[in-house]
Design an enzyme around this catalytic site. Sequence first.
Site, short mmCIF file in Angstrom:
data_model
loop_
_atom_site.label_atom_id
_atom_site.label_comp_id
_atom_site.label_asym_id
_atom_site.label_seq_id
_atom_site.Cartn_x
_atom_site.Cartn_y
_atom_site.Cartn_z
CG ASP A 300 -6.41 -62.56 -26.96
OD1 ASP A 300 -6.15 -61.59 -27.71
OD2 ASP A 300 -5.55 -63.36 -26.59
C1 BGC Z 1 -2.95 -61.91 -28.32
C2 BGC Z 1 -3.00 -60.87 -27.21
C3 BGC Z 1 -2.82 -59.51 -27.80
C4 BGC Z 1 -3.89 -59.27 -28.83
C5 BGC Z 1 -3.83 -57.89 -29.46
C6 BGC Z 1 -3.89 -61.57 -29.45
O1 BGC Z 1 -3.67 -62.41 -30.53
O2 BGC Z 1 -3.29 -63.16 -27.77
O3 BGC Z 1 -2.00 -61.14 -26.27
O4 BGC Z 1 -2.83 -58.55 -26.79
O5 BGC Z 1 -3.76 -60.22 -29.86
O6 BGC Z 1 -2.77 -57.76 -30.32
#
Ligand code: BGC
Length: 795
Positions: A300
Amino acid sequence: MTTLRISAVPSAIILLLLAVPALVCAHAQSSPTPNPQLASKDIDGRVEALLKQMTLEEKIGQTVQYSAGFATGPSASKLTYDELVAKGQVGSMLNVVGADRTNHYQHIAMEKSRLHIPIIFGLDVIHGHRTTFPVPLAVAASWDPEAAETVARLGAAEARADGVTWVFSPMVDIARDPRWGRIIESNGEDPYLSSALARAWVKGYQQGDLSKSDSVAACVKHFAAYGAAIAGRDYNAADMSEITLRQIYLKPYHAAVDAGVATVMTSFNTINGIPATADPFTLTQILRKEWRFDGFVVSDWGAVGELKNHSIGDGPTVARKALEAGTDMDMEGDLYGTVLAGQIRSGKIPESVVDEAVRRILRVKFALGLFDHPYTNVGPAYTATAEKRAIARKVADETMVLLKNDPVEGVGALLPLSEKTKTVALIGPMADDAVDLIGAWTVTGNPKDVITLKTALSERLGDKLLYAPGCGLLTGQDENVLNSVSFTGTATPTVSQPLPDDEQMISEAVATARKADVSILALGEPTNWMEGEASSRVHLGFTGNQEKLLEAVVANGKPVILVVLAGRPLELTWAAEHVPAILEAWSPGIEAGPAVTDILFGDVNPSGKLPSSFPRAVGQEPLYYAQMPTGRPATGDLSHLPANSDEKFVSRYLDEENSALFPFGWGLSYTRFSYTNPTVDHAEVPIRTVVDDHQPVVSVSVDVKNTGTVQGAEVVQLYIRNTAASVEQPVRELKGFKRITLAPGEAKHITFPLGFDELNFYNVDLKKTVEPTIYKIWVGGSSLATAETSLNIVE
Ligand code: BGC
């Protein structure tokens, strides 16, 4: 006791499992063959040929992902992406949207980088891309996997037309605590429902063939157990027994892997003390060895770098730990790209580890056909066509849950609204609020495409509609809190400046309500600021002065219908006592107004069912129907009826009932359904016939009849309880559901298969098992189902 013992020694178990492969065979059951979308001799051959030509820097480049657009988290650095891409040092980019922008970087990758390896562009496509559908929790309320598949398919086609080849969806984290704002992106509390939807989302995005020009690679997230954040506080630790992890939390991810999902995203949290982004147990043992996942894993946002905050080492160490655990790509973390080469050259990480990560990433790129078709044709600008709107409206119609529709003295049930109603007052800050009706977490959705409730109802009612906004969504105090949070996303805050004078507005709303025969109150929560990521709340009521508005309008004595527009279960206790009709409309997307109008007027009979229990008080959270039994049950708890005993020493709250205000699976209709003749075709079966081969052993049937006067759709639900397992099982568990439509007076004989897949549980040896026992079985229209039968499994 057993589960406690297991959770107390997770690391010991991890070591044991890693060291003794024979032991893990116990639960490495029923893994499918490798994903046919990724595993082909042709792809493998091309991957190996390419890998041989790559320098170490180029290999590491494939494991690096940067956000070159807006930020959806704290930004890593300001780098010159053109240069990095030309050097082959970026394998993927996120938040780059549009054919022109993606082509820009793709041309550099294909024409200037030495090996011409295309970039895979990822984006959060959460509930549609341009055409914005209801939020995922709402889609889950449809209990209709086909609806999820449709949303995904359309989102995939639109994303691909924008150069996006990889979507960060579906999110299938089991969410049992609505304090956690990300419940909005989930399928709710139940592993069975969430697994069914996980499969559908993946199918919709990937269409069983990644090379199709309108397919995208899906990314199941956030692995693992992110939704179990303690106390509902985002990014917080998750701590649970391994039985619970496997039996509840891992199920939907596994379903997505079985459905062929191409990628997996790690989660920010720790699980039993180990950060998920560097956890070999979940990422290698479970995902790769047991489930045979052969796509790639992305961290993530910044999660590799955040491992330093988890105190498991400095930058180089955490990068090594994450890579070795199985995190193949570093999202906006700036660590793999900067420290891995040193680690490999100094012998700390064998080069074969990075080779394996690169193989997995390249496999997905080849499967998507990116080497052969790297660019996107620039198409016409997006418009929300009538056809797309019709699909969005149909999906939204199915998601609406009628929570309550009690008759009012002298009037009868308020819903559906009669065309004869002379004057209707539409009141509330959500009634005309396109930004919040579209729902949280939409990158490319445009609030201008939203048809609000006010627009749709005034089209329908003309002069008969009166309107008053009633109050703001926030008070000055909320505003202070929100302004103190630095927000790096794209969404614009909905805090209006200056804040409205709520007192004045409430009295105007009351005056408006007095002029009408009935009032529709459209209340909720500002989705872009208070729902989704980093949006945990401890108070689950309506925000700002909305509750005061509701109470003032109700006090005026005229009938009130409440339409709730929010992406999480709110605490509706006062409303449930004082408002006769309540519709949960969630965050419905661009067709918000038409869909709500369809339901209010009965053009569409409501058929949504809750994917998440609604609490009476926040103090009940985490609240879910599949509770474990207790030795001191409160009266009614085991049969799941909402009544407490007046005894002292039982498992109960003194100041509130145990049960949900509106339970899982709940949802009314404008007609009624009866459930009769619940039967199991073989009431007793020998244990030897219940084997792990995905085959049904018995069939449960029930006759469902529409006993009312209008056509209606019903979600028929089947629950079981294992009454004598060696590890105690929940009081009820969903193990089947079917959405059916019945004309007035029509009946259907509905059957559900039950076999090992539905009946198994994890025993103390962490082995999926079925033992001799009696299963109680209930079939009905919610988790309170009462039509009962049973199945006896004998030696
Ligand atoms: C979130 C994810 C997301 C990623 C990309 C993160 O902060 O937890 O769910 O896909 O950002 O935007």
